[in-house]
Scaffold this motif. Sequence first.
Motif, short mmCIF file in Angstrom:
data_model
loop_
_atom_site.label_atom_id
_atom_site.label_comp_id
_atom_site.label_asym_id
_atom_site.label_seq_id
_atom_site.Cartn_x
_atom_site.Cartn_y
_atom_site.Cartn_z
N HIS A 1 0.85 -1.19 0.00
CA HIS A 1 0.00 0.00 0.00
C HIS A 1 0.89 1.24 0.00
O HIS A 1 1.91 1.27 0.70
N PRO A 2 0.51 2.27 -0.73
CA PRO A 2 1.36 3.47 -0.81
C PRO A 2 1.64 4.13 0.54
O PRO A 2 2.64 4.82 0.69
N LEU A 3 0.78 3.93 1.52
CA LEU A 3 0.98 4.56 2.83
C LEU A 3 1.71 3.65 3.83
O LEU A 3 1.91 4.04 4.97
N PHE A 4 2.09 2.45 3.40
CA PHE A 4 2.71 1.50 4.33
C PHE A 4 3.91 2.10 5.05
O PHE A 4 3.99 2.09 6.28
N GLY A 5 4.86 2.64 4.31
CA GLY A 5 6.07 3.21 4.92
C GLY A 5 5.75 4.35 5.87
O GLY A 5 6.31 4.44 6.97
N TRP A 6 4.85 5.21 5.48
CA TRP A 6 4.47 6.35 6.31
C TRP A 6 3.82 5.86 7.61
O TRP A 6 4.12 6.36 8.69
N LEU A 7 2.94 4.86 7.50
CA LEU A 7 2.27 4.33 8.69
C LEU A 7 3.28 3.72 9.67
O LEU A 7 3.20 3.95 10.88
N VAL A 8 4.23 2.96 9.14
CA VAL A 8 5.24 2.34 10.01
C VAL A 8 6.12 3.41 10.65
O VAL A 8 6.38 3.36 11.85
N ARG A 9 6.52 4.41 9.89
CA ARG A 9 7.34 5.50 10.45
C ARG A 9 6.59 6.27 11.53
O ARG A 9 7.19 6.89 12.40
N ASN A 10 5.27 6.23 11.48
CA ASN A 10 4.47 6.98 12.44
C ASN A 10 3.81 6.09 13.50
O ASN A 10 2.81 6.47 14.10
N GLY A 11 4.38 4.90 13.71
CA GLY A 11 3.99 4.09 14.86
C GLY A 11 3.17 2.85 14.62
O GLY A 11 2.93 2.07 15.54
N ALA A 12 2.72 2.61 13.40
CA ALA A 12 1.96 1.37 13.15
C ALA A 12 2.94 0.21 13.01
O ALA A 12 4.02 0.35 12.43
N PRO A 14 4.12 -3.37 11.45
CA PRO A 14 3.85 -4.15 10.22
C PRO A 14 2.91 -5.32 10.47
O PRO A 14 2.08 -5.65 9.63
N ASP A 15 3.01 -5.94 11.66
CA ASP A 15 2.12 -7.07 11.97
C ASP A 15 0.67 -6.60 12.08
O ASP A 15 -0.25 -7.28 11.59
N ASP A 16 0.45 -5.46 12.72
CA ASP A 16 -0.91 -4.91 12.82
C ASP A 16 -1.45 -4.57 11.44
O ASP A 16 -2.62 -4.83 11.13
N LEU A 17 -0.63 -3.99 10.59
CA LEU A 17 -1.07 -3.64 9.24
C LEU A 17 -1.40 -4.89 8.43
O LEU A 17 -2.36 -4.91 7.66
N ARG A 19 -2.56 -7.71 9.68
CA ARG A 19 -3.85 -8.18 10.18
C ARG A 19 -5.01 -7.36 9.60
O ARG A 19 -6.05 -7.90 9.24
N VAL A 20 -4.81 -6.04 9.51
CA VAL A 20 -5.85 -5.19 8.92
C VAL A 20 -6.08 -5.58 7.47
O VAL A 20 -7.21 -5.70 7.01
N ALA A 21 -4.99 -5.82 6.73
CA ALA A 21 -5.12 -6.19 5.32
C ALA A 21 -5.83 -7.53 5.15
O ALA A 21 -6.61 -7.71 4.21
N GLU A 22 -5.58 -8.46 6.06
CA GLU A 22 -6.23 -9.78 5.99
C GLU A 22 -7.72 -9.69 6.29
O GLU A 22 -8.49 -10.52 5.82
N GLN A 23 -8.12 -8.72 7.08
CA GLN A 23 -9.52 -8.60 7.50
C GLN A 23 -10.22 -7.44 6.81
O GLN A 23 -11.12 -6.84 7.37
N LYS A 24 -9.82 -7.16 5.57
CA LYS A 24 -10.40 -6.00 4.92
C LYS A 24 -11.90 -6.17 4.75
O LYS A 24 -12.41 -7.27 4.60
#
Length: 192
Positions: A1-12, A14-17, A19-24
């Motif tokens: 996802h284009p925001l993946f890097g930004w989300l990780v840099r801002n505290g998300a 990768p495992d949580d992301l 899980r979110v992708a699996e449960q879309k």
Amino acid sequence: HPLFGWLVRNGASPDDLARVAEQKMTIDVLGMNFYPQWSTVQLYVDSAGRLAYRAVEVDGAGFRSLIEDYHHRYRLPIMVTETSARGDVTVRSRWLTASVTAVKQLREQAIPVIGYTWFPLFTMIDWRYRFGRGPLRDYRLDLGLYTLNGPSGRWQATPLVEQFSHYVSDPGHSVGHLKGGSDAVAATSPAS
């Protein structure tokens, strides 16, 4: 996802992301809020190098094209979940007419706008009041179909109530029929 890097840099994490992708989830209807004075802004970098924004229109000219863009991108029916205009009855009446007319034109183009909500129904107090220090009247927002009538605290219907009631009483004339009928909505909705 284009925001993946930004989300990780801002505290998300990768495992949580993951899980979110699996449960879309899929959505059946896309809700859209639009206020002509506030919804269309231009982002820019100010002289201090900070991200800032400024209003680029106050008449709602981008309303129709924004709905078209959202529908073409997401291929979902659209519901205008909030709209109104700040100002006197003339300003609000003009926006009510323009926005309902835009919905009718979109439906004639087979863009499934399936709902419309004028919000708020009554004069409201701006959220900034929670932190403000001024008198309540400084935070009053006349956006509704009803207005607060002076110090008596009574609600008074504006001419907008009759205008809105007219639209509701004859939806075929007000917003027309969706070109292609209900099949157009079913064709753009994900299977439930």
